[in-house]
Design an enzyme around this catalytic site. Structure first.
Site, PDB file in Angstrom:
ATOM      1  N   TYR A 191      99.075  34.132 -48.723  1.00 57.94           N
ATOM      2  CA  TYR A 191      97.649  33.848 -48.639  1.00 57.94           C
ATOM      3  C   TYR A 191      96.828  35.107 -48.343  1.00 57.94           C
ATOM      4  CZ  TYR A 191      97.471  28.790 -48.854  1.00 57.94           C
ATOM      5  OH  TYR A 191      97.507  27.498 -49.276  1.00 57.94           O
ATOM      6  N   LYS A 200     112.341  28.180 -45.996  1.00 51.44           N
ATOM      7  CA  LYS A 200     113.187  28.133 -47.191  1.00 51.44           C
ATOM      8  C   LYS A 200     114.112  29.351 -47.121  1.00 51.44           C
ATOM      9  CE  LYS A 200     114.388  26.399 -51.176  1.00 51.44           C
ATOM     10  NZ  LYS A 200     115.171  25.165 -51.296  1.00 51.44           N
ATOM     11  N   ASP A 241     112.037  21.731 -48.914  1.00 45.39           N
ATOM     12  CA  ASP A 241     112.267  20.641 -49.875  1.00 45.39           C
ATOM     13  C   ASP A 241     112.834  19.417 -49.162  1.00 45.39           C
ATOM     14  OD1 ASP A 241     114.539  22.206 -49.422  1.00 45.39           O
ATOM     15  OD2 ASP A 241     115.268  22.136 -51.483  1.00 45.39           O
ATOM     16  N   ASP A 270     100.584  24.213 -46.024  1.00 39.55           N
ATOM     17  CA  ASP A 270      99.544  23.676 -46.905  1.00 39.55           C
ATOM     18  C   ASP A 270     100.079  22.466 -47.673  1.00 39.55           C
ATOM     19  OD1 ASP A 270      97.110  23.570 -48.418  1.00 39.55           O
ATOM     20  OD2 ASP A 270      98.196  24.513 -50.066  1.00 39.55           O
ATOM     21  N   ASP A 306      99.394  17.976 -47.064  1.00 40.00           N
ATOM     22  CA  ASP A 306      98.831  17.002 -48.019  1.00 40.00           C
ATOM     23  C   ASP A 306      99.765  15.805 -48.123  1.00 40.00           C
ATOM     24  OD1 ASP A 306      96.639  18.617 -48.597  1.00 40.00           O
ATOM     25  OD2 ASP A 306      96.800  18.346 -50.769  1.00 40.00           O
TER      26      ASP A 306
END
Ligand code: IPM
Ligand code: MN
Length: 350
Positions: free
Chosen positions: A138, A188, A220, A244, A248
């Site tokens: 970001y 990850k 995941d 992020d 959601d």
């Protein structure tokens, strides 16, 4: 003497101004009941202004926010503006320039009927995601080189030890106050070996928090478990990008994006509070957007400002309204924005 806070209000674009206005009605009620006050200044920062006058929000504009105790933000985004430019200037600009390194995103289901997961109830979903808010891929431009079939786009996934340490420590501090005192690191590190640094720091700092149990999970798998077994989570700490995406999904299992709120925090300094949803241009000006996300942002802000009783009263009012069915839903169109704000404000007023 009762406390007073300086508050910057940025409604922004689309439904941002209307949900913010509704949330401020709830804040009015909380101020009367709990004996504190805010001095509010409205800032007209928006993509619409950029479209009209090409004026950009600059780092100096953002520095001006340091005169406030908190910022209540609505949403930025207008299909007429080039993709992401104003969002990056304003949202990522505030997060980075004000060094708001904590993105605090509670994932709380208020009522069974909002939970879309088969066999799960509201009580199964009560966790908080602590998203790192200043590093990762970001806020960097990266570079595109070459042409034609040789075109390459790159941006470094960058983490610093101090950047990881401060967010991991914040998450452990929070986890020790939570019901299950459990912290999960989401990364990850199998496919992205540089994320091993997160694992190492997580274990180092974890030694200072023996009362907090900890585990680590790949992102995941975390997505899968959030859907299959959300009750196993209590507190999550994760990177900017994964946070992020995960939040959601988190909002979705609580009824949708309309329900979620977010605090962008630098402890002890001006911090910014916003709903997780965007500007939803198609609902703008219709008075049908749900203000629940923005009201949740006010609750997070009050908790941050030390007004915990007021914060809890707002949370309880939202939960009570949804459980009783007086608040019909959290999606746009379920009910008038103003009506929802009134229901919550009346309950807060006591
Ligand atoms: C969020 C948003 C932002 C992000 C966008 C608008 C830059 O999706 O706050 O989650 O990616 O952080
Ligand atoms: Mn997002």
């Amino acid at each position: 003497m009762s406390a007073s806070f300086r508050l910057a209000v940025i409604g922004g674009d689309g439904i941002g101004p209307e949900v913010t206005r509704a949330a401020l009605r709830v804040l009015d009620a909380a101020e009367r009941r709990f004996d504190f006050s805010t001095v509010r200044e409205e800032l007209r920062w928006s993509s619409a202004r950029y479209v009209d006058s090409a004026s950009r929000i600059t780092p100096e504009d953002i520095d001006g926010l340091r005169a406030f105790d908190a910022v209540l933000f609505g949403a930025i985004g207008d299909p007429r503006a080039p993709r992401g430019v104003v969002e990056r200037d304003v949202i990522l600009g505030m997060r980075r320039r004000l060094d708001l390194f904590v993105n605090l995103r509670p994932i709380v289901a208020y009522d069974d009927r909002l939970v879309p997961l088969k066999g799960k109830r509201a009580e199964d979903i009560d966790l908080v995601v602590v998203r790192e808010n200043t590093e990762d891929v970001y806020g960097q431009t990266g570079w595109v080189t070459g042409a034609g079939k040789d075109e390459v786009a790159e941006v470094p996934m960058r983490f610093t030890r101090p950047g990881i340490e401060r967010i991991v420590r914040y998450a452990f501090e929070l986890a020790r106050t939570r019901p299950n005192r459990h912290l999960t690191l989401v990364d990850k590190a199998n496919a992205i070996p540089v994320q091993e640094l997160w694992r190492r720091i997580f274990d180092e700092i974890g030694e200072d928090y023996r009362e907090v149990t900890r585990d680590a999970m790949y992102v995941d798998a975390a997505c899968m478990w959030l859907v299959l077994k959300p009750e196993q989570f209590d507190t999550i700490v994760t990177t900017n990008l994964f946070g992020d995406i995960l939040t959601d999904l988190g909002a979705a299992i609580c009824g949708g994006l309309g329900v979620a709120a977010s605090g962008n925090i630098h402890p002890g300094q001006v911090s910014m509070f916003e709903p997780v949803h965007g500007s939803a241009p198609k609902y703008a000006g219709k008075g049908v957007a749900s203000p629940i996300g923005s009201i949740g942002a006010v609750a997070l802000m009050l908790e941050y400002l030390g007004q915990s009783d007021a914060s809890r009263a707002i949370e309880d009012a939202v939960r009570g309204g949804l459980q009783s069915g007086r608040i019909k839903g959290v999606e746009a169109g379920s009910q008038k924005t103003e009506e929802v704000a009134n229901i919550v404000a009346m309950a807060v007023a006591g």
